[in-house]
Design an enzyme around this catalytic site. Sequence first.
Site, PDB file in Angstrom:
ATOM      1  N   ASP A 204      -8.420  69.437  79.879  1.00 36.62           N
ATOM      2  CA  ASP A 204      -8.086  70.383  78.805  1.00 36.62           C
ATOM      3  C   ASP A 204      -6.734  70.016  78.216  1.00 36.62           C
ATOM      4  O   ASP A 204      -5.945  69.306  78.848  1.00 36.62           O
ATOM      5  CB  ASP A 204      -7.981  71.809  79.380  1.00 36.62           C
ATOM      6  CG  ASP A 204      -6.987  71.884  80.535  1.00 36.62           C
ATOM      7  OD1 ASP A 204      -7.380  71.549  81.678  1.00 36.62           O
ATOM      8  OD2 ASP A 204      -5.815  72.217  80.303  1.00 36.62           O
ATOM      9  N   ASP A 206      -3.293  71.637  77.643  1.00 37.56           N
ATOM     10  CA  ASP A 206      -2.614  72.833  78.138  1.00 37.56           C
ATOM     11  C   ASP A 206      -2.220  73.715  76.946  1.00 37.56           C
ATOM     12  O   ASP A 206      -2.373  73.325  75.781  1.00 37.56           O
ATOM     13  CB  ASP A 206      -1.406  72.432  78.997  1.00 37.56           C
ATOM     14  CG  ASP A 206      -0.933  73.575  79.880  1.00 37.56           C
ATOM     15  OD1 ASP A 206      -1.772  74.273  80.469  1.00 37.56           O
ATOM     16  OD2 ASP A 206       0.291  73.787  79.958  1.00 37.56           O
TER      17      ASP A 206
HETATM   18  N1  LIG Z   1      -3.812  73.141  82.104  1.00 36.39           N
HETATM   19  C1  LIG Z   1      -3.735  73.082  83.422  1.00 36.39           C
HETATM   20  N2  LIG Z   1      -2.656  73.575  84.064  1.00 36.39           N
HETATM   21  C2  LIG Z   1      -2.550  73.487  85.424  1.00 36.39           C
HETATM   22  N3  LIG Z   1      -3.493  72.950  86.207  1.00 36.39           N
HETATM   23  C3  LIG Z   1      -4.578  72.452  85.610  1.00 36.39           C
HETATM   24  N4  LIG Z   1      -5.667  71.846  86.113  1.00 36.39           N
HETATM   25  C4  LIG Z   1      -6.476  71.509  85.097  1.00 36.39           C
HETATM   26  N5  LIG Z   1      -5.940  71.901  83.910  1.00 36.39           N
HETATM   27  C5  LIG Z   1      -4.752  72.493  84.201  1.00 36.39           C
END
Ligand SMILES: Nc1ncnc2[nH]cnc12
Length: 257
Positions: A204, A206
């Site tokens: 993803d 963040d």
């Molecule tokens: N955006 C994210 N923040 C923290 N841990 C994660 N693991 C997978 N995506 C994450």
Amino acid sequence: MPRIGIIGGSGVYGVFEPKETVKVHTPYGSPSAPVEIGEIEGVEVAFIPRHGKHHEFPPHGVPYRANVWALHELGVERVIGITAVGSLREEYKPGDIVITDQFIDFTKKRDYTFYDGPRVAHVSMADPFCPELRKIFYETAKELGFSVHGKGTYVCIEGPRFSTRAESFMFRQYAHIIGMTLVPEVNLARELGMCYVNIATVTDYDVWAEKPVDAQEVLKVMAENNYKVQELLRKGIPRIPEERHCGCADVLKSMFV
Ligand SMILES: Nc1ncnc2[nH]cnc12
Ligand SMILES: CSC[C@H]1O[C@H](OP(=O)(O)O)[C@H](O)[C@@H]1O
């Protein structure tokens, strides 16, 4: 005796058909699950699902010391840590693989060491990952045609919550990817002179990139990209030489006070 250990992260609960399952007791309690022993392309490998068989351990509650100790006890010299990570940069896209080369620790209350006294050790973490394993998995991922980054700084947060927008903007000044589990797994492995490589799958963007991430999305993207991790392990593991030439174990010579 397996000399290679795999610690599977979110969405990775098994990478081979186990021949044997071993319950290991350690001075630090039980690992996240009994250790599965099996083969990948004829190479004996041990496997632990980091969050437990049914994802029952949150990132701040993973028995990291027991997991690493158990692998070491079974004869493992090289640890492959599989993780799902968020992206802090445009060019690290969901589905990409990252062979992490640095980390920043933003965790808060974990068990970080095997040496709580009276034996005291200060392990060098300047170059936290095994150069030999990083090269093998980077080159293998390239050959397989995956979109792979040979470097990336992983910021490890305490979790289990995801970051605020302000935190995400701060982290992206210094790091490329974000997760909750690399620390203290990597430093514990080093304290026992083991090699450690992190194979991270970006799941993803963040929250700096506007849309808040959620756990379901991470698991869905991880499931879609699981085949990459499997192929990488199948092709990369047989390329790991029997003998280590990386110097990862040399830290043991100078870390004790
Ligand atoms: N955006 C994210 N923040 C923290 N841990 C994660 N693991 C997978 N995506 C994450
Ligand atoms: C399921 S969302 C957050 C969770 O996913 C990552 O796990 P892992 O590193 O074990 O693959 C992240 O670090 C969090 O623990």
